[in-house]
Write an enzyme that holds these catalytic residues in place. Structure first.
Site, PDB file in Angstrom:
ATOM      1  N   ARG A 104      15.792  14.148 -29.140  1.00 55.31           N
ATOM      2  CA  ARG A 104      15.989  15.575 -29.431  1.00 55.31           C
ATOM      3  C   ARG A 104      15.831  15.741 -30.931  1.00 55.31           C
ATOM      4  O   ARG A 104      16.594  15.169 -31.722  1.00 55.31           O
ATOM      5  CB  ARG A 104      17.363  16.054 -28.970  1.00 55.31           C
ATOM      6  CG  ARG A 104      17.654  17.480 -29.404  1.00 55.31           C
ATOM      7  CD  ARG A 104      18.892  18.070 -28.760  1.00 55.31           C
ATOM      8  NE  ARG A 104      18.675  18.388 -27.361  1.00 55.31           N
ATOM      9  CZ  ARG A 104      19.439  19.213 -26.652  1.00 55.31           C
ATOM     10  NH1 ARG A 104      20.468  19.835 -27.227  1.00 55.31           N
ATOM     11  NH2 ARG A 104      19.184  19.441 -25.379  1.00 55.31           N
ATOM     12  N   HIS A 131      11.537  22.557 -24.048  1.00 52.34           N
ATOM     13  CA  HIS A 131      12.701  21.897 -23.445  1.00 52.34           C
ATOM     14  C   HIS A 131      12.361  21.595 -21.981  1.00 52.34           C
ATOM     15  O   HIS A 131      12.945  22.176 -21.051  1.00 52.34           O
ATOM     16  CB  HIS A 131      13.920  22.810 -23.565  1.00 52.34           C
ATOM     17  CG  HIS A 131      15.229  22.128 -23.310  1.00 52.34           C
ATOM     18  ND1 HIS A 131      15.337  20.783 -23.025  1.00 52.34           N
ATOM     19  CD2 HIS A 131      16.505  22.616 -23.289  1.00 52.34           C
ATOM     20  CE1 HIS A 131      16.606  20.466 -22.849  1.00 52.34           C
ATOM     21  NE2 HIS A 131      17.334  21.567 -23.000  1.00 52.34           N
ATOM     22  N   GLN A 134      15.050  20.762 -19.098  1.00 52.23           N
ATOM     23  CA  GLN A 134      15.826  21.865 -18.535  1.00 52.23           C
ATOM     24  C   GLN A 134      15.084  22.530 -17.375  1.00 52.23           C
ATOM     25  O   GLN A 134      15.680  22.960 -16.388  1.00 52.23           O
ATOM     26  CB  GLN A 134      16.112  22.906 -19.625  1.00 52.23           C
ATOM     27  CG  GLN A 134      16.969  24.073 -19.157  1.00 52.23           C
ATOM     28  CD  GLN A 134      18.393  23.672 -18.806  1.00 52.23           C
ATOM     29  OE1 GLN A 134      19.026  22.954 -19.558  1.00 52.23           O
ATOM     30  NE2 GLN A 134      18.890  24.141 -17.673  1.00 52.23           N
ATOM     31  N   ASP A 218      18.311  32.941 -22.689  1.00 52.25           N
ATOM     32  CA  ASP A 218      18.792  31.855 -23.553  1.00 52.25           C
ATOM     33  C   ASP A 218      19.453  32.523 -24.762  1.00 52.25           C
ATOM     34  O   ASP A 218      19.321  33.736 -24.970  1.00 52.25           O
ATOM     35  CB  ASP A 218      17.609  30.963 -23.986  1.00 52.25           C
ATOM     36  CG  ASP A 218      18.071  29.674 -24.681  1.00 52.25           C
ATOM     37  OD1 ASP A 218      19.274  29.359 -24.637  1.00 52.25           O
ATOM     38  OD2 ASP A 218      17.218  28.996 -25.278  1.00 52.25           O
ATOM     39  N   CYS A 258      20.447  28.214 -19.581  1.00 56.22           N
ATOM     40  CA  CYS A 258      20.456  26.755 -19.781  1.00 56.22           C
ATOM     41  C   CYS A 258      21.761  26.254 -20.386  1.00 56.22           C
ATOM     42  O   CYS A 258      22.080  25.074 -20.299  1.00 56.22           O
ATOM     43  CB  CYS A 258      19.266  26.340 -20.641  1.00 56.22           C
ATOM     44  SG  CYS A 258      19.285  27.001 -22.314  1.00 56.22           S
ATOM     45  N   ARG A 286      21.045  18.907 -14.002  1.00 55.03           N
ATOM     46  CA  ARG A 286      20.482  18.151 -15.128  1.00 55.03           C
ATOM     47  C   ARG A 286      20.652  16.640 -14.887  1.00 55.03           C
ATOM     48  O   ARG A 286      19.769  15.851 -15.205  1.00 55.03           O
ATOM     49  CB  ARG A 286      21.176  18.540 -16.453  1.00 55.03           C
ATOM     50  CG  ARG A 286      20.936  19.961 -16.939  1.00 55.03           C
ATOM     51  CD  ARG A 286      19.484  20.216 -17.311  1.00 55.03           C
ATOM     52  NE  ARG A 286      18.958  19.263 -18.249  1.00 55.03           N
ATOM     53  CZ  ARG A 286      19.093  19.323 -19.577  1.00 55.03           C
ATOM     54  NH1 ARG A 286      19.743  20.337 -20.112  1.00 55.03           N
ATOM     55  NH2 ARG A 286      18.556  18.408 -20.365  1.00 55.03           N
TER      56      ARG A 286
HETATM   57  N1   CP Z   1      20.904  22.982 -21.914  1.00 58.57           N
HETATM   58  C1   CP Z   1      21.018  21.954 -22.779  1.00 58.57           C
HETATM   59  O1   CP Z   1      20.036  21.299 -23.149  1.00 58.57           O
HETATM   60  O2   CP Z   1      22.298  21.691 -23.140  1.00 58.57           O
HETATM   61  P1   CP Z   1      22.703  20.764 -24.371  1.00 58.57           P
HETATM   62  O3   CP Z   1      22.128  21.396 -25.608  1.00 58.57           O
HETATM   63  O4   CP Z   1      24.191  20.753 -24.355  1.00 58.57           O
HETATM   64  O5   CP Z   1      22.108  19.398 -24.144  1.00 58.57           O
END
Ligand code: CP
Length: 302
Positions: A104, A131, A134, A218, A258, A286
């Site tokens: 990330r 992403h 997700q 989001d 998300c 997830r």
């Molecule tokens: N939705 C998501 O990626 O959550 P986090 O940022 O907590 O990993």
């Protein structure tokens, strides 16, 4: 044999994505029934998290453990990346020590540089551009609750940022029809939007949501937008998803976010807990979808 990466949804074929969703559902059933499935004893995942995460980190770490392997958390301050070691050098070294890496980081180019230098599979655990993990959970959730998503109407309301961009790729790959309502100046990348005839910009949140089978939003200020919160709250004020907006969608519509959510901004206080909200199921999916992805990348032959 060359390795496979998952840097965007376009790294898989539509058939492979459908397989991942089915496999995730099967792994969920095993997990729910308390059955142990450990195909990867002695295998290790490295989790390079240069930005905060709750769901993605826990899903990978718990998921890798459940698959019989092990996951190592590497925050920026824990590695030499934070002291200037090059992404490529780290990729070469980790490739000799672990079996798979998730990253990330803000910059998609950094992720792609790492993947090019690595000889093991690399997963995008979120960048400012995409992403994709997700989306595996979101699509699995829709399919679980409503059946195939192909041909369905999906509304994205809010910032044309990484989640919106991943929904554009998802519309292309799964064949659903995406309508996006974003304030002027916050639309998704025009080239990405032009890459598919399954996604289109509309003028208002109401226009996006009318007769939608799925409504998505989001946060208004994502990671990378620090310091812009006040100005964004003003710009996005008419883009909140609430029960009044959902009333324009189909009566059996689903809503998902998300997470993390900012109640009172992109969602009101109650919509996350509305009976139409699949947010919490998507969050739990997830775990299963990331296990399916790890399994796929560690076993697929190219
Ligand atoms: N939705 C998501 O990626 O959550 P986090 O940022 O907590 O990993």
């Amino acid at each position: 044999m060359s390795k496979r990466d998952f840097l965007t949804l376009l790294d898989c074929t539509p058939e492979e994505l459908k397989h991942l969703i089915q496999r995730s559902a099967a792994l969920k059933t095993l997990h729910t029934n308390g059955e142990v499935y450990q195909p990867f004893p002695g295998r290790t995942a490295a989790m390079i998290l240069q930005l905060s995460s709750t769901r993605t980190r826990v899903a990978f770490e718990a998921g890798m453990n459940q698959l019989g392997g092990h996951a190592i958390f590497l925050g920026t301050s824990d590695t030499q990346l934070g002291r200037g070691e090059s992404t490529q050098d780290m990729a070469r070294v980790l490739s000799e020590m672990v079996d798979i890496v998730m990253i990330r980081t803000l910059d998609q180019d950094d992720l792609e540089d790492f993947a090019k230098a690595a000889s093991i599979p690399v997963i995008n655990a979120m960048t400012s551009r995409y992403h994709p993990c997700q989306l595996l959970a979101d699509v699995q959730t829709f399919v679980e609750l409503r059946g195939p998503i192909e041909g369905k109407k999906v509304a994205f309301v809010g910032d044309g940022y990484n989640m919106c961009a991943s929904y554009i790729n998802a519309a292309r790959q799964w064949g659903f029809n995406l309508r996006i309502a974003a304030p002027p100046g916050y639309e998704p990348d025009a080239q990405l939007l032009a890459s598919t005839n399954h996604a289109a910009l509309v003028e208002t949140p109401r226009e996006a949501v009318e007769n939608a089978d799925l409504v998505v939003t989001d946060v208004w200020s994502s990671i990378g937008h620090e310091g812009q919160e006040e100005q964004r709250r003003a710009t996005f004020a008419s883009y909140q998803v609430n029960e009044d907006l959902l009333a324009y969608a189909k009566t059996d519509t689903l809503f998902t976010h998300c997470l993390p959510a900012h109640r009172g901004e992109e969602v009101n206080a109650t919509v996350l807990d509305d009976p139409r909200s699949a947010t919490w199921i998507a969050a739990s999916n997830r775990l299963h979808s990331q296990k399916a992805l790890v399994e796929f990348l560690l076993t697929c032959e190219t």
